[in-house]
Design a protein around this motif. Structure first.
Motif, short mmCIF file in Angstrom:
data_model
loop_
_atom_site.label_atom_id
_atom_site.label_comp_id
_atom_site.label_asym_id
_atom_site.label_seq_id
_atom_site.Cartn_x
_atom_site.Cartn_y
_atom_site.Cartn_z
N PRO A 126 0.82 -1.21 0.00
CA PRO A 126 0.00 0.00 0.00
C PRO A 126 0.86 1.26 0.00
O PRO A 126 2.00 1.27 0.45
N PHE A 127 0.26 2.35 -0.49
CA PHE A 127 0.96 3.62 -0.59
C PHE A 127 0.05 4.75 -0.12
O PHE A 127 -1.13 4.79 -0.47
N ILE A 128 0.60 5.66 0.68
CA ILE A 128 -0.11 6.86 1.12
C ILE A 128 0.64 8.07 0.60
O ILE A 128 1.79 8.30 0.96
N LEU A 129 -0.03 8.85 -0.26
CA LEU A 129 0.55 10.09 -0.76
C LEU A 129 0.07 11.21 0.14
O LEU A 129 -1.14 11.43 0.30
N ASN A 130 1.00 11.93 0.76
CA ASN A 130 0.66 12.90 1.80
C ASN A 130 1.07 14.32 1.39
O ASN A 130 2.14 14.52 0.83
N ALA A 131 0.21 15.28 1.67
CA ALA A 131 0.54 16.70 1.50
C ALA A 131 0.08 17.45 2.73
O ALA A 131 -0.99 17.15 3.28
N HIS A 132 0.87 18.42 3.17
CA HIS A 132 0.54 19.19 4.37
C HIS A 132 -0.22 20.48 4.03
O HIS A 132 -0.20 21.43 4.81
N GLN A 133 -0.87 20.48 2.86
CA GLN A 133 -1.69 21.60 2.42
C GLN A 133 -2.60 21.08 1.31
O GLN A 133 -2.34 20.01 0.76
N PRO A 134 -3.69 21.79 1.00
CA PRO A 134 -4.53 21.33 -0.12
C PRO A 134 -3.74 21.43 -1.43
O PRO A 134 -3.46 22.54 -1.91
#
Length: 423
Positions: A126-134
């Motif tokens: 599995p993979f989680i693509l993360n961003a700390h802003q929209p």
């Protein structure tokens, strides 16, 4: 033992939120490592987390060249400098990503480390693509923070996400040769705002609940919102004696810091800021990096610091003047202190505007154009009793959430759901 590979190639402000998540993953029994620029390996390991690094890549050197070229001023410049600033690092980044994720059960990464999703696909995890802003999950409610500028109309919100999608597609093309070498023939989707990602991937946006309290109604099922992963304070963390003595010697100071990536700060701006603070009979704490850029002395009533725990020092300040980075604004919000924002690029403009419109900060300051009257107006707002009371009110519900722990729990839950799907 469950193994988690966290991968990011961003600034210190990008790395430290993942360190907080790694802290809780480790506490929950996971074997966790963080792939980052070598600049931050020491800071990661000092917090008891395994550090991995891309060979011969330091963000300080890259950012210095990017500043000289203007690479990050706008998306066009980024594509213009692609061959010199991005392409040379693709091979070594892919190699580092593969090595860091070997034996992992899941990868949690931001889009800066573009090979991470391809590597998750290769290892079939599995993979989680993360961003700390929209930025990665398109919506009409909020603009794409990485491209927003003051005055941009709301009907262009989706266009901003499309440009991020274009940048990700360009990286996909750069990785096509590596995909063939790894035997990955299926079309590669980097989780951009257009197109449905693979079934074992989610797009995770982590933002302070004060800025985005609820997930937009036009998000897809694989778009997830969690609180920003606030800094985890070390058990023995204390302020240096000199800082403590300065804080106790007078009224709460104004903290001035413009971020770890700020290789260019205008000395004229800093002088105006300090002179105005001094003229109001106030004190300031100034980061050492900014103090070096001043032509003259800082002044006896002010204090210069190196790296200090922001969560320890911010609650004891009267205002926080900063660049608008996600981590700094989150720490300031949770400290209950008014903010003054001087953005430099990318998401910092959206953060500054959102804080102004919410009543926590005055209108943003424009770099290279700061006048005495601008600082007077900003300080009058930030130092008012009303602003202080509202900032404290904002902090109360934020302190009941633990974003880093929630993200760690969510990461482990994705591993379990992936195993169930396999069965």
């Amino acid at each position: 033992m469950t193994k988690v590979s966290i991968q990011t190639l961003g600034s210190f402000g990008d790395v430290m939120p993942f360190v907080s998540v790694a802290h809780y993953l480790k506490e929950m029994g996971a074997d966790v490592s963080i792939l980052s620029p070598s600049d931050y390996s020491g800071a990661i390991e000092a917090r008891g987390i395994k550090a991995k690094a891309v060979e011969d890549f330091t963000l300080a050197a890259w950012d210095k060249e990017a500043e000289q070229r203007g690479t990050l001023k706008n998306p066009l410049n980024f594509f213009r400098d692609w061959d010199e600033m991005v392409a040379p690092y693709v091979d070594r980044t892919v190699e580092a990503s593969l090595k860091a994720a070997e034996g992992a059960d899941i990868i949690l990464a931001n889009s800066i480390c573009a090979p991470a999703q391809m590597v998750a696909e290769y290892y079939d995890i599995p993979f989680i693509l993360n961003a700390h802003q929209p930025a990665i999950s398109a919506t009409r409610v909020y603009p794409c923070a990485m491209l927003w500028k003051p005055g941009m109309p709301s009907f262009l919100h989706k266009a901003g996400y499309a440009m991020v999608w274009g940048a990700q597609r360009a990286m996909e093309k750069a990785l096509s040769g590596h995909r063939r070498k790894l035997g990955l023939r299926a079309p590669h989707n980097l989780g951009a705002s257009r197109g449905k990602p693979r079934t074992d991937m989610v797009r995770l946006t982590t933002v302070s609940p004060f800025l985005i309290p609820d997930a937009p109604s036009d998000w897809q099922p694989y778009d997830v919102l969690k609180p920003y992963p606030s800094l985890v304070r070390g058990e023995s963390a204390v302020l240096p004696p000199g800082v403590e003595a300065f804080l106790q010697a007078g009224e709460p100071p104004v903290f001035i810091g413009l971020g770890s990536m700020d290789v260019e700060a205008y000395a004229s701006d800093l002088r105006v800021i300090l002179d105005t603070i001094t003229g109001r009979g106030r004190r300031a704490i100034l980061s050492a990096g900014l103090a070096k850029k001043l032509d003259g002395p800082v002044g006896d009533q002010h204090f210069i610091v190196g790296q200090v725990p922001h969560d320890l020092i911010f609650p004891r300040c009267s205002a926080i003047l900063h660049h608008g980075g996600a981590g700094t604004l989150d720490t300031a919000l949770r400290a209950g202190v008014p903010q003054i924002v001087m953005p430099r690029h990318l998401d910092q403009f959206w953060h500054a505007d959102a804080l102004w419109k919410s009543g926590v900060a005055p209108k943003l300051l424009k770099r290279g154009q700061v006048a005495h009257a601008d600082i007077e107006t900003a300080l009058a707002f930030a130092l008012s009793a009303e602003a202080r009371a509202f900032a404290k009110q904002v902090a109360e519900p934020l302190l009941t959430r633990n974003g880093a722990k929630e993200i760690a729990e969510f990461t482990l839950s994705r591993i379990r759901s992936g195993r169930q799907s396999a069965r």
